[in-house]
Design an enzyme around this catalytic site. Structure first.
Site, PDB file in Angstrom:
ATOM      1  N   SER A  47       0.826  -1.216   0.000  1.00 39.69           N
ATOM      2  CA  SER A  47       0.000   0.000   0.000  1.00 39.69           C
ATOM      3  C   SER A  47       0.862   1.269   0.000  1.00 39.69           C
ATOM      4  O   SER A  47       0.384   2.342  -0.370  1.00 39.69           O
ATOM      5  CB  SER A  47      -0.971   0.017   1.190  1.00 39.69           C
ATOM      6  OG  SER A  47      -0.286   0.081   2.421  1.00 39.69           O
ATOM      7  N   HIS A  48       2.135   1.176   0.451  1.00 34.42           N
ATOM      8  CA  HIS A  48       2.969   2.383   0.522  1.00 34.42           C
ATOM      9  C   HIS A  48       4.309   2.207  -0.187  1.00 34.42           C
ATOM     10  O   HIS A  48       5.295   2.862   0.136  1.00 34.42           O
ATOM     11  CB  HIS A  48       3.128   2.840   1.978  1.00 34.42           C
ATOM     12  CG  HIS A  48       1.864   3.453   2.490  1.00 34.42           C
ATOM     13  ND1 HIS A  48       0.753   2.696   2.795  1.00 34.42           N
ATOM     14  CD2 HIS A  48       1.503   4.738   2.665  1.00 34.42           C
ATOM     15  CE1 HIS A  48      -0.235   3.496   3.170  1.00 34.42           C
ATOM     16  NE2 HIS A  48       0.188   4.743   3.102  1.00 34.42           N
ATOM     17  N   ALA A 123       4.893   5.549   4.426  1.00 31.66           N
ATOM     18  CA  ALA A 123       4.946   4.697   5.625  1.00 31.66           C
ATOM     19  C   ALA A 123       5.916   5.328   6.620  1.00 31.66           C
ATOM     20  O   ALA A 123       6.886   5.998   6.232  1.00 31.66           O
ATOM     21  CB  ALA A 123       5.429   3.307   5.235  1.00 31.66           C
ATOM     22  N   ASP A 178       4.085  -0.507  12.801  1.00 34.08           N
ATOM     23  CA  ASP A 178       3.672   0.716  12.099  1.00 34.08           C
ATOM     24  C   ASP A 178       2.311   0.448  11.492  1.00 34.08           C
ATOM     25  O   ASP A 178       2.197  -0.362  10.570  1.00 34.08           O
ATOM     26  CB  ASP A 178       4.687   1.033  10.990  1.00 34.08           C
ATOM     27  CG  ASP A 178       4.271   2.240  10.162  1.00 34.08           C
ATOM     28  OD1 ASP A 178       3.410   3.027  10.617  1.00 34.08           O
ATOM     29  OD2 ASP A 178       4.816   2.401   9.049  1.00 34.08           O
ATOM     30  N   GLY A 187      -4.793   3.488   1.842  1.00 35.36           N
ATOM     31  CA  GLY A 187      -4.103   2.839   0.727  1.00 35.36           C
ATOM     32  C   GLY A 187      -4.568   1.401   0.542  1.00 35.36           C
ATOM     33  O   GLY A 187      -4.635   0.895  -0.578  1.00 35.36           O
ATOM     34  N   GLU A 188      -4.877   0.734   1.640  1.00 32.87           N
ATOM     35  CA  GLU A 188      -5.337  -0.652   1.570  1.00 32.87           C
ATOM     36  C   GLU A 188      -6.731  -0.707   0.925  1.00 32.87           C
ATOM     37  O   GLU A 188      -7.017  -1.570   0.099  1.00 32.87           O
ATOM     38  CB  GLU A 188      -5.376  -1.208   3.004  1.00 32.87           C
ATOM     39  CG  GLU A 188      -5.395  -2.703   3.111  1.00 32.87           C
ATOM     40  CD  GLU A 188      -4.145  -3.395   2.583  1.00 32.87           C
ATOM     41  OE1 GLU A 188      -3.048  -2.807   2.603  1.00 32.87           O
ATOM     42  OE2 GLU A 188      -4.293  -4.538   2.118  1.00 32.87           O
ATOM     43  N   ARG A 309       7.098 -10.445   9.061  1.00 33.51           N
ATOM     44  CA  ARG A 309       6.744 -10.719   7.665  1.00 33.51           C
ATOM     45  C   ARG A 309       7.581  -9.817   6.754  1.00 33.51           C
ATOM     46  O   ARG A 309       8.125 -10.239   5.738  1.00 33.51           O
ATOM     47  CB  ARG A 309       5.248 -10.449   7.425  1.00 33.51           C
ATOM     48  CG  ARG A 309       4.816 -10.569   5.972  1.00 33.51           C
ATOM     49  CD  ARG A 309       3.600  -9.721   5.653  1.00 33.51           C
ATOM     50  NE  ARG A 309       3.805  -8.306   5.849  1.00 33.51           N
ATOM     51  CZ  ARG A 309       4.360  -7.490   4.953  1.00 33.51           C
ATOM     52  NH1 ARG A 309       4.752  -7.946   3.793  1.00 33.51           N
ATOM     53  NH2 ARG A 309       4.533  -6.209   5.223  1.00 33.51           N
TER      54      ARG A 309
HETATM   55  P1  NDP Z   1      -0.924  -3.367   8.591  1.00 32.33           P
HETATM   56  O1  NDP Z   1      -2.237  -3.642   9.165  1.00 32.33           O
HETATM   57  O2  NDP Z   1      -0.588  -3.994   7.289  1.00 32.33           O
HETATM   58  O3  NDP Z   1       0.269  -3.816   9.587  1.00 32.33           O
HETATM   59  C1  NDP Z   1       0.546  -3.106  10.671  1.00 32.33           C
HETATM   60  C2  NDP Z   1       1.666  -3.662  11.530  1.00 32.33           C
HETATM   61  O4  NDP Z   1       1.184  -4.812  12.200  1.00 32.33           O
HETATM   62  C3  NDP Z   1       2.937  -4.071  10.813  1.00 32.33           C
HETATM   63  O5  NDP Z   1       4.012  -3.728  11.629  1.00 32.33           O
HETATM   64  C4  NDP Z   1       2.739  -5.580  10.678  1.00 32.33           C
HETATM   65  O6  NDP Z   1       3.948  -6.297  10.531  1.00 32.33           O
HETATM   66  C5  NDP Z   1       2.060  -5.908  11.955  1.00 32.33           C
HETATM   67  N1  NDP Z   1       1.279  -7.137  11.893  1.00 32.33           N
HETATM   68  C6  NDP Z   1       0.387  -7.501  10.940  1.00 32.33           C
HETATM   69  N2  NDP Z   1      -0.132  -8.709  11.232  1.00 32.33           N
HETATM   70  C7  NDP Z   1       0.456  -9.122  12.396  1.00 32.33           C
HETATM   71  C8  NDP Z   1       0.337 -10.283  13.211  1.00 32.33           C
HETATM   72  N3  NDP Z   1      -0.490 -11.267  12.886  1.00 32.33           N
HETATM   73  N4  NDP Z   1       1.084 -10.349  14.332  1.00 32.33           N
HETATM   74  C9  NDP Z   1       1.929  -9.360  14.666  1.00 32.33           C
HETATM   75  N5  NDP Z   1       2.084  -8.231  13.927  1.00 32.33           N
HETATM   76  C10 NDP Z   1       1.356  -8.115  12.803  1.00 32.33           C
HETATM   77  O7  NDP Z   1      -0.718  -1.771   8.513  1.00 32.33           O
HETATM   78  P2  NDP Z   1      -1.692  -0.646   7.943  1.00 32.33           P
HETATM   79  O8  NDP Z   1      -2.340  -1.155   6.699  1.00 32.33           O
HETATM   80  O9  NDP Z   1      -2.538  -0.129   9.026  1.00 32.33           O
HETATM   81  O10 NDP Z   1      -0.611   0.469   7.545  1.00 32.33           O
HETATM   82  C11 NDP Z   1       0.234   0.251   6.432  1.00 32.33           C
HETATM   83  C12 NDP Z   1       1.164   1.400   6.246  1.00 32.33           C
HETATM   84  O11 NDP Z   1       0.424   2.546   5.894  1.00 32.33           O
HETATM   85  C13 NDP Z   1       1.990   1.796   7.462  1.00 32.33           C
HETATM   86  O12 NDP Z   1       3.353   1.712   7.097  1.00 32.33           O
HETATM   87  C14 NDP Z   1       1.598   3.221   7.755  1.00 32.33           C
HETATM   88  O13 NDP Z   1       2.639   4.069   8.185  1.00 32.33           O
HETATM   89  C15 NDP Z   1       1.072   3.666   6.417  1.00 32.33           C
HETATM   90  N6  NDP Z   1       0.121   4.765   6.572  1.00 32.33           N
HETATM   91  C16 NDP Z   1       0.531   6.030   6.276  1.00 32.33           C
HETATM   92  C17 NDP Z   1      -0.331   7.083   6.445  1.00 32.33           C
HETATM   93  C18 NDP Z   1       0.108   8.490   6.207  1.00 32.33           C
HETATM   94  O14 NDP Z   1      -0.688   9.386   6.384  1.00 32.33           O
HETATM   95  N7  NDP Z   1       1.310   8.749   5.813  1.00 32.33           N
HETATM   96  C19 NDP Z   1      -1.701   6.892   6.916  1.00 32.33           C
HETATM   97  C20 NDP Z   1      -2.019   5.514   7.222  1.00 32.33           C
HETATM   98  C21 NDP Z   1      -1.134   4.495   7.045  1.00 32.33           C
HETATM   99  P3  NDP Z   1       4.330  -6.919   9.078  1.00 32.33           P
HETATM  100  O15 NDP Z   1       4.622  -5.722   8.204  1.00 32.33           O
HETATM  101  O16 NDP Z   1       5.517  -7.776   9.336  1.00 32.33           O
HETATM  102  O17 NDP Z   1       3.133  -7.706   8.613  1.00 32.33           O
HETATM  103  O1  PYC Z   2      -3.056   4.866   3.554  1.00 38.48           O
HETATM  104  O2  PYC Z   2      -4.270   6.024   4.961  1.00 38.48           O
HETATM  105  C1  PYC Z   2      -3.364   5.928   4.114  1.00 38.48           C
HETATM  106  C2  PYC Z   2      -2.610   7.143   3.755  1.00 38.48           C
HETATM  107  C3  PYC Z   2      -2.932   8.426   3.986  1.00 38.48           C
HETATM  108  C4  PYC Z   2      -1.928   9.202   3.469  1.00 38.48           C
HETATM  109  C5  PYC Z   2      -0.998   8.373   2.951  1.00 38.48           C
HETATM  110  N1  PYC Z   2      -1.433   7.105   3.129  1.00 38.48           N
END
Ligand code: NDP
Ligand code: PYC
Length: 338
Positions: A47-48, A123, A178, A187-188, A309
């Site tokens: 997603s990022h 991210a 994170d 993004g997801e 992962r």
């Molecule tokens: P995810 O739900 O994909 O994962 C979040 C975290 O949880 C990761 O560290 C992941 O590790 C961990 N995780 C997932 N499954 C498990 C499990 N079963 N047991 C233990 N840990 C687990 O993240 P999001 O989709 O919520 O976010 C994705 C990215 O989007 C992030 O990097 C975030 O910074 C970015 N983002 C940026 C925004 C912005 O405004 N700039 C806004 C929102 C999100 P692993 O990666 O190893 O699976």
């Molecule tokens: O995935 O929520 C998100 C996001 C917001 C800004 C950048 N990514």
């Protein structure tokens, strides 16, 4: 015929650079963004990673971002590093100011970086891991756009507001998490939309407040926080710490600033760093052992640590020298590069 495409690390970075340059980013910004996108794609953060080039390109099309501006570091003699991104993307401001944050953390034991007036799409784990790789613990937070309803609410007030944390480990990958404080990152949802897949229950509501699993309806309605009122409260905390505390915009204000034009949200970011050597009163090694005992107890029972992962994906992709991305994504990116 395969529905994926193989890209080497150089190809990811070069594709990113050419799209960013074509979009209108100057060389410093393009390099800072391309490096983070490559880092994310190597770790299979779909997603990022490269997917976020669409958001970078859309941001430039709004005419609101400056793709050439140099960030400005404010003079300070305390533990707060203030950097004004001056209407550019956040990543160059972070990259240029990171050494100052590290130095202040080692001097004071704790320090914070406030990035102001930045467009933000990325991210956060690469940022906190650039501190844990220096032996420091770190947290980072940002608001976004007000897509997310507070628990019990029916319309977007909060951002997807990610929270990232990284803890350094001797000779091992750090403990890092994170994640968005919304049930799904925006993004997801966008990726589900691209793939034509329904969302799981509990991720979003439509514009009338009814549950929906349709990604388009979700994007027109409101997203939900993770963990009900708990994620909602964390999200509000992030609004406050990365918004009013540092004299910058909330997700509501970022949405207003965008005037419906799309692109990356515009606001501030806060990064906190802690020096374990100073907090532990000279007992950092003993405390490392205590942390390791905790991690071992978690892993020994079959649970996984966050980021495992991702680290496995990094090792796999680095060893084979390429990543695989969806062919449809690659073809859409090539259109941006033309
Ligand atoms: P995810 O739900 O994909 O994962 C979040 C975290 O949880 C990761 O560290 C992941 O590790 C961990 N995780 C997932 N499954 C498990 C499990 N079963 N047991 C233990 N840990 C687990 O993240 P999001 O989709 O919520 O976010 C994705 C990215 O989007 C992030 O990097 C975030 O910074 C970015 N983002 C940026 C925004 C912005 O405004 N700039 C806004 C929102 C999100 P692993 O990666 O190893 O699976
Ligand atoms: O995935 O929520 C998100 C996001 C917001 C800004 C950048 N990514």
């Amino acid at each position: 015929m395969s529905d994926t495409v193989k890209l080497t690390l150089d190809e990811i970075r070069n594709l990113s650079l050419s799209i960013l340059t074509k979009s209108g980013f100057g060389p410093e910004h393009a390099a800072a963004i391309a490096d983070v996108l490559t880092t994310c794609q190597v770790d299979d953060c779909q997603s990022h990673g490269l997917f976020r080039l669409f958001m970078c390109n859309d941001t430039m099309k709004t005419g609101k971002i400056d793709g050439h501006v140099a960030p400005a570091l404010a003079p300070s003699d305390n533990a707060i590093v203030r950097v004004d991104a001056r209407g550019g993307m956040s990543l160059l401001a972070f990259r240029e100011t990171l050494p100052v944050l590290i130095e202040k953390t080692r001097t004071h034991g704790i320090a914070a970086m406030a990035i102001n007036r930045c467009f933000h799409f990325s991210a956060l784990w690469p940022e906190v891991e650039s501190l844990s790789s220096e032996g420091l613990a770190a947290m980072a937070m940002v608001p976004s756009h007000s897509w997310v309803a507070p628990a019990g609410g029916t319309r977007g007030s909060l951002g997807t507001n990610p929270l990232a944390f990284s803890w350094p480990r001797q000779g091992k990958d750090p403990f890092t998490f994170d994640f968005a404080t919304s049930a799904f990152a925006r993004g997801e949802i966008e990726l589900y939309h691209r793939a034509g897949k329904p969302l799981p229950e509990g991720v979003a509501i439509d514009k009338y407040g009814n549950p929906t699993t349709d990604p388009q309806t979700a994007m027109e309605g409101a997203m939900l926080t993770f963990g009900s009122y708990k994620g909602s409260a964390l999200s509000i905390m992030i609004e406050l710490l990365a918004g009013p505390l540092i004299d910058d915009l909330t997700s509501l204000e970022s949405m207003e600033f965008a005037e419906g034009q799309g692109g990356a949200p515009y606001h501030g970011e806060i990064i906190l760093a802690f020096d374990p050597a100073q907090f532990s009163g000279g007992r950092a090694a003993a405390n490392d052992e205590r942390a390791e005992r905790l991690f071992a107890d978690i892993v020994d029972q079959g649970a996984r640590l966050p980021s495992q992962r991702r680290f496995a994906a990094r090792a796999h992709n680095t060893a084979r020298g390429h990543v695989e991305i969806a062919k449809t994504l690659y073809e859409d990116l090539l259109v941006l590069a033309e």
